[in-house]
Design an enzyme around this catalytic site. Structure first.
Site, PDB file in Angstrom:
ATOM      1  N   GLY A   9       0.843  -1.197   0.000  1.00  0.00           N
ATOM      2  CA  GLY A   9       0.000   0.000   0.000  1.00  0.00           C
ATOM      3  C   GLY A   9       0.872   1.238   0.000  1.00  0.00           C
ATOM      4  CG  HIS A  10       4.512   1.302   0.386  1.00  0.00           C
ATOM      5  ND1 HIS A  10       5.517   0.871  -0.437  1.00  0.00           N
ATOM      6  CD2 HIS A  10       4.446   0.390   1.377  1.00  0.00           C
ATOM      7  CE1 HIS A  10       6.042  -0.228   0.051  1.00  0.00           C
ATOM      8  NE2 HIS A  10       5.401  -0.554   1.148  1.00  0.00           N
ATOM      9  CB  ALA A  11       4.670   4.299  -4.921  1.00  0.00           C
TER      10      ALA A  11
ATOM     11  NE  ARG B 192       5.549  -2.659  -3.251  1.00  0.00           N
ATOM     12  CZ  ARG B 192       5.652  -3.143  -2.017  1.00  0.00           C
ATOM     13  NH1 ARG B 192       4.639  -3.090  -1.182  1.00  0.00           N
ATOM     14  NH2 ARG B 192       6.781  -3.654  -1.575  1.00  0.00           N
TER      15      ARG B 192
ATOM     16  CB  ILE C  16       5.173   7.815  -2.361  1.00  0.00           C
ATOM     17  CG1 ILE C  16       6.449   8.350  -3.018  1.00  0.00           C
ATOM     18  CG2 ILE C  16       4.064   8.867  -2.410  1.00  0.00           C
ATOM     19  CD1 ILE C  16       6.312   8.578  -4.514  1.00  0.00           C
TER      20      ILE C  16
END
Ligand code: TYD
Length: 136
Positions: A51-53, A98, A123
């Protein structure tokens, strides 16, 4: 070999009556040099991970056991991948949002990465991710 998009990659599978064997070599089967490997396991039913990039990290995700969904966004273009075959992985380039979800119990998610861990690479806010993605 250089990919700018999320890509499913099938790895060699050496079949043997004693059991199968799969391998990968950096810069050959995956398009980067390996810096770090970690794995996610014992995920309770219904939990999500990720749950981040990452700004500058490429990854290759392998379902070593069990299976799970990898939800990806490249900007606002979304695509989900179900990973459940241990000789098939998913390449994820930098600046991809993702999330890992729908873990089957006893799944092991292996993540191979081309950077060391660095919190500044993350991020974690989707709207911020979209803003940065749109400046690229
Ligand atoms: P994180 O990548 O945030 O996982 P998730 O997005 O699934 O919550 O990592 C969780 C914690 O583990 C976080 O405190 C950072 C730490 N961590 C490391 O110290 N080294 C690593 O290589 C990774 C991937 C995480």
């Amino acid at each position: 070999m250089c990919y700018n998009e999320v890509k499913e990659i099938e790895l060699p599978k050496i079949k043997d009556l004693r059991g199968n064997l799969t391998f990968l070599e950096q810069n050959h089967h995956i398009p980067f040099k390996i810096k770090r490997v970690y794995w996610i396991y014992d995920v309770p039913g219904g939990e999500d991970r990720g749950g981040h990039a990452y700004k500058n990290t490429s990854e290759f995700i392998i379902p070593l056991s069990g299976g799970f969904t990898v939800e990806t966004s490249r900007g606002e273009k979304n695509k989900n991948y179900i990973l459940s075959q241990t000789n098939k992985g998913l390449f994820i380039p930098p600046m991809t949002w993702r999330k890992f979800s729908n873990f089957i119990s006893n799944s092991v998610c292996l993540v191979i990465s081309d950077t060391d861990f660095n919190d500044c690479q993350y991020i974690r806010d989707f709207m911020q991710y979209i803003r940065i993605y749109n400046t690229l």
